[in-house]
Structures are given as C-alpha cells and as structure tokens.
Design a protein around this motif. Structure first.
Motif, short mmCIF file in Angstrom:
data_model
loop_
_atom_site.label_atom_id
_atom_site.label_comp_id
_atom_site.label_asym_id
_atom_site.label_seq_id
_atom_site.Cartn_x
_atom_site.Cartn_y
_atom_site.Cartn_z
N VAL A 51 42.80 3.97 4.53
CA VAL A 51 42.13 4.39 5.76
C VAL A 51 43.14 4.53 6.90
O VAL A 51 43.12 5.51 7.65
CB VAL A 51 41.03 3.38 6.14
N ALA A 52 44.05 3.56 7.01
CA ALA A 52 45.05 3.62 8.07
C ALA A 52 45.94 4.86 7.92
O ALA A 52 46.23 5.57 8.90
CB ALA A 52 45.90 2.35 8.06
N ALA A 53 46.36 5.15 6.68
CA ALA A 53 47.21 6.32 6.45
C ALA A 53 46.45 7.60 6.70
O ALA A 53 47.00 8.57 7.26
CB ALA A 53 47.74 6.28 5.01
N LEU A 54 45.18 7.65 6.32
CA LEU A 54 44.38 8.85 6.53
C LEU A 54 44.17 9.10 8.02
O LEU A 54 44.26 10.23 8.50
CB LEU A 54 43.03 8.71 5.82
N ARG A 55 43.91 8.04 8.78
CA ARG A 55 43.70 8.20 10.21
C ARG A 55 44.99 8.62 10.92
O ARG A 55 44.97 9.40 11.87
CB ARG A 55 43.15 6.90 10.80
N GLU A 56 46.11 8.12 10.43
CA GLU A 56 47.39 8.53 10.99
C GLU A 56 47.66 10.01 10.70
O GLU A 56 48.13 10.76 11.57
CB GLU A 56 48.52 7.67 10.41
N LEU A 57 47.33 10.44 9.47
CA LEU A 57 47.48 11.85 9.12
C LEU A 57 46.60 12.73 10.00
O LEU A 57 47.02 13.79 10.47
CB LEU A 57 47.12 12.04 7.64
N ALA A 58 45.35 12.28 10.24
CA ALA A 58 44.44 13.05 11.09
C ALA A 58 44.97 13.13 12.51
O ALA A 58 44.91 14.20 13.14
CB ALA A 58 43.06 12.40 11.07
#
Length: 598
Positions: free
Chosen positions: A230-237
């Motif tokens: 989730v943290a990596a996905l939010r950073e990507l977004a």
C-alpha cells in the motif's frame, strides 16, 4: 393517505428510490439491504441507546420517511421520530471480543431476509444485542431505498454525539436531492455507451466457475493488503499526481488482463453529495460505469494514465442517473454488461469523530452486503496505512473457489504494480493421463455427473492438451482460453477452435466452440451450459440453442430439443421449469421448440 404528524414532501423521490420501491412492491422478499454495527463497552443506563437512536431519527428526516403513492405519484412522507422508530432488544451472550461475530450471526439468522414494507417503515432498524451487563452491540439494519454507503458515517457520528448529548444534534435535516446532470450530459453519456458497448462479444472473463440455481449474495473473507505494498502504491500514485483509487484501478486492470481481458466494463459507486448535503443521511450515491483498458505489460505510468482517463470520463458522467442511462442505451445485452462487475471504495470522511467519554466504541462499517446490485463487487476500503479487500458475488456467476482466488489475485496485482513488475501470477499448465481413442480425435470427453459442470477432456494416447491465453502462454487457472492439441506427427500445437479452462487439479474442462459458445441476445446466454441442462432432463435426448427469427417478432434465442421418446415429448412448460430450477433468469432462452428432427 397520511396520518396526523406526517408530512408529504413536495419534490418527487429520486429515480433510485423509485426503482427500489417498485422492486420491493413486485417482490417483497427482496431485501435490498445491508447493515453496519457498533460494539459498546462501558456503563450504559436504561434506555440510553434507544434515546440516541431516536435522536438520530429526529435529526435526519430521510431516515424516518416512508414511500407512498400520494395523488397518483410516489412521494416521500416524513413521520414523527417516535412513530418511525424501529428498535428491539435481543439477548446475545458472547465472549468479549466476539461482538462482531455475534452481530453477523444475528443478521444471518433472519434479519437480512426479513421483508421491508417501505410504505409503512423507514429505511433503518435498530437492534440492541445484549452480550453482558456492560457490553452491547447496536446493529443498524438499513434499506438502500433511503440509505447509502456514505450515510453510515453520518449516522455513526451523530449516534456517538447523541450518546453524549441526545438533545445536542441540532435542527432536523430534510431530504437531500443532489442535482442530476443536465440533458446534454445525459445524452452525451447515452451516446458514448451506445457506441462503446456493442463491440463487446462476451462477458468479463474471470476466475473459476459458477453455481447456477443458487441464490443470494456471498462474500469472501475480508483481508488486509500488505502495508508495504500500500505504501509503495501510494508513493507511485503521488509521483504520477493521481489518487490512490486511480492506482488501485490500474492494479485491477492488470489483474483482469491476466485473465485474458483487453477491456472491462466496470460500475463504480460515486458519491454525488455536495457541501450543502454531505451531512445529511439519505441516498446520494450514483452508479457510474466506465471502460477500463486492460494490459499486463503496461509501464506503471501508462497504466495509471489510462486509469485516470477512465475516471475522468466517469467524473464527467457521475451525475447521470444510472437507471436513466440503462433505459437510454438501446442494446439490452450492452446494458447487461453494465451490471456484471462493480467497484466500491468506501472511505471514512476526514475528521470523523466517534469517541464517547466513558465508553469504548468499536465500529464495523465493512460488513458483507445482504443483496447484490451487480454480479460481482470488489470492495476496497481505505484504512491507511493498509487497505481491506473483499469480493461480494452472486453464486450464479462465480463459485466460492473462484471468488477467493480473485481476491487473492487482486492482492498480487497491487503488489505487481507497486513493485513495477508486469509478471502475472503463476498460471497452471494442463496435465492429465492419456487415454486410448481414435487417432484423429485428440481427446476423450468425460461427461460430468452434474450438468452445471462442464465435461472433462482427457488426451488420447500420444496427444497432449493445452489451454492458451491471448498472449500465447498458458491461460490462468479457471479462466477460459483457446484449446490446443499436440500433433503426434511433429509435436506442434494445433488450434481446435474450442474453448476450455484448466481446473486447479489440472483437469481440462470443455466449454464449447469459441465461435458459438456465447449467444448475445438481450443478455449473454452460455449455449453449451443451457444445452447440457436440457439434456439432463429424462425426457430429452439432444438439445442446442440458436438464434431464430419468427415472423415480425424479430430474432429470439431458441432452445431446440429432441425428445428421448417422440411419442411422449416433454412439454415446453415442463422444460422451462427445469431450466429455471438450475439456471439464473438471464441464462434462459426466449423460446423452447420440441422437435423430432435431430
């Protein structure tokens, strides 16, 4: 007719309320409902919870309103809070920490199947479950004709405030009716979907099989996404200047591409409230379809851009009433595509205050639905730094194993996108023992005992079978693909023209001819499935489903049946009853013809 203390609202009810009311009147057994709950630990004086419930009803007129025909039109009739209150107290002893399970058991025991009379009761019932002297759970059973997913947070906050001060909620709030899109935007949306949908030739390809004839709605277990993902996905977004929801949508597109889809029609629950109506409970959620491109090998930035573009069109059409859109798209099969897969992303509003001095409250907002608007709905709740995932599904369209696999693969798709990997999850390769048979025939057909299950194919001696996806690699386990057989002369693979899928145990299930499996008329009819069910009738020898035109009535899906005994053919009504007992309504052909011609 209205009673003393009741008030008829001047404005008509919303299109969604009207449709749900009509559905309820037609079939009172339909629940169209759900629930949420709060477990409360601490000292509670007599009647304290009831007084808080009464205060909530007094605050929100839509929750104490009924739907009635007044002067020939459907109207919302507001009742006095004391008259509208539906509140009961039930003994439900349980150990500390098991309150959530007790609430679910209470609903499963019958409340979720109890009929609603929308002309006599409002859209919320309160149930106080007594677990121990200092432990209670309040279950809010709600009907979607007057209560949406956004409303649960509004009601929860006011209920918590009323537990502290039942007279402190302020003046009553009347029904909120956010404005619909203007006629120009509605016409634009209808035109877009009328052009976009006719090119779709089959339903969405997903994992697993179906359980036709089973009713109701089921849910997978609720599971948390890995916090690291989730943290990596939010950073990507954030790097791409898009929302986390956009990134989750891109992950879903990647997953659907693994299943062999190049595009998907999804329906998203969109909040249409505004700053003046956001604090009012009622119906302010619209269903908005979108077209999502699906590809497993997109660069993350491209996948996010495509998902963002799809959401931009959704935002453009977010206030187009879903019922109106369905009515204005002329192709019935196209309209059916709009209800096959839903996506819900419930998020508690910022600054939500649910604390009560002297009490410990534990809210459960992410409860399973008791009715299904769509065949399948992926529920992803924002609970950062993690997210919760659940799939609600109708068993007529997906079996339990397929649903659990779908939910697990969504976790994998989130991880894949977050870590910028386009690799799909491991896909099964068909394997089965060889059987003896004619050299020219690559497989032996083993008919299943249950006609709802496709027959299993076994390769004959010297041959092998494989089910391939659109990329030429092995199709995902449980997902339909092209059936290939090996050539015994040189070992090359030959396309049989058939469609099949691989079970988890490696067996290959035959689904029928790729060119003739799905008959598109009003909906998508799985022709081999209907034929198998008909052949399971003791009075039927053979059956097929085809499209025929009769006079001026236009084309119709027709089941052609060859009786086992021509002298005593089964009746059409008998065969239709047989089909209804095994299949969901949209699987049924329009006509049945019994003939002695093979």
């Amino acid at each position: 007719m209205t009673a003393v203390g009741e008030r008829v609202l001047a404005r008509p009810v919303s299109a969604a309320q009207s449709a749900l009311w009509a559905e309820q009147e037609y079939d009172p057994g339909i629940s169209s409902s759900g629930y949420f709950a709060v477990a409360i630990t601490g000292p509670l004086g007599p009647g304290r919870l009831r007084r808080a419930a009464l205060a909530v009803l007094h605050r929100h007129e839509p929750l104490r309103s009924v739907l009635r025909i007044v002067d020939g039109e459907l109207r919302q009739v507001v009742r006095d809070a004391a008259d509208a209150l539906s509140y009961d107290e039930v003994g439900a002893p349980c150990a500390a920490g098991a309150e959530r399970e007790a609430a679910a058991a209470f609903m499963a025991a019958g409340e979720n199947r109890r009929r609603w009379d929308l002309a006599a009761e409002g859209p919320v019932r309160f149930h106080e479950l007594a677990h121990a002297p200092d432990r209670r759970t309040v279950v809010f059973s709600v009907h979607h004709a007057g209560f949406d997913g956004r409303s649960k947070f509004v009601v929860a906050a006011d209920f918590a405030r009323a537990l502290t001060d039942p007279d402190g909620l302020g003046r009553p709030l009347d029904a909120a009716h956010p404005a619909d899109a203007d006629d120009e935007v509605c016409a634009e949306a209808a035109g877009f979907w009328s052009r976009a949908l006719p090119g779709v030739t089959s339903p969405l390809l997903v994992q697993g099989g179906r359980e036709p004839g089973r009713t109701g709605v089921r849910s997978t277990a609720t599971t948390p996404l890995a916090e690291r993902d989730v943290a990596a996905l939010r950073e990507l977004a954030a790097r791409s200047s898009v929302s986390t929801f956009t990134a989750l949508l891109a992950a879903l597109a990647r997953q659907l591409a693994w299943y062999g889809n190049d595009a998907a029609v999804l329906a998203v629950a969109a909040d249409v409230s505004d700053e003046t109506t956001r604090g009012t409970a009622g119906v302010q959620v619209n269903v908005v379809p979108l077209v999502l491109p699906c590809a497993a090998d997109r660069a993350p930035e491209v996948a996010l851009a495509e998902a963002d573009e799809a959401l931009a069109r959704m935002r453009r059409f977010r206030r187009v009433p879903f019922r109106r859109l369905l009515a204005e798209v002329p192709d019935k099969a196209a309209r059916r595509l709009m209800t096959q897969f839903g996506l819900s992303f419930p998020r508690p509003p910022r600054g939500l205050r649910l604390d009560v001095p002297g009490l410990e409250l534990s809210w459960d907002f992410f409860t399973a639905n008791t009715s299904a608007t769509f065949d399948k709905t992926l529920q992803v709740r924002a609970d950062w730094p993690r997210g919760l995932v659940r799939l609600d599904y109708r068993p007529q369209t997906m079996d339990a194993a397929g649903a659990e696999a779908f939910a697990a693969h969504f976790h994998e798709a989130v991880r894949s996108l977050a870590r910028s990997s386009g690799a799909p999850v491991a896909r099964g390769v068909p394997s089965a023992p060889a059987e003896e048979g004619p050299a020219a025939v690559p497989y032996v057909v083993e008919e299943a005992l249950d006609p709802l299950d496709p027959p299993v194919l076994r390769p004959v001696s010297g041959r092998a079978l494989a089910v391939l996806g659109p990329d030429g690699g092995p199709a995902h386990v449980g997902v339909p693909g092209a059936l290939f057989a090996s050539d015994p002369a040189d070992g090359s693979w030959v396309d049989t023209g058939e469609e099949a899928r691989v079970r988890p145990d490696g067996a290959v299930e035959h689904l029928g001819s790729r060119s003739a499996r799905w008959l598109r008329h009003n909906g998508f009819i799985d022709t081999p499935l209907v034929a198998r069910v008909l052949r399971a009738h003791p009075g039927v020898r053979g059956a097929r489903v085809e499209l025929r035109t009769a006079g001026n009535r236009g084309p119709a899906a027709v089941a052609v049946v060859e009786p086992a005994d021509p002298a005593r053919p089964p009746g059409v009504a008998e065969l239709r009853t047989h089909l209804r007992e095994h299949l969901d309504g949209f699987d049924l052909p329009g006509r049945i013809v019994v003939t002695t011609t093979p």
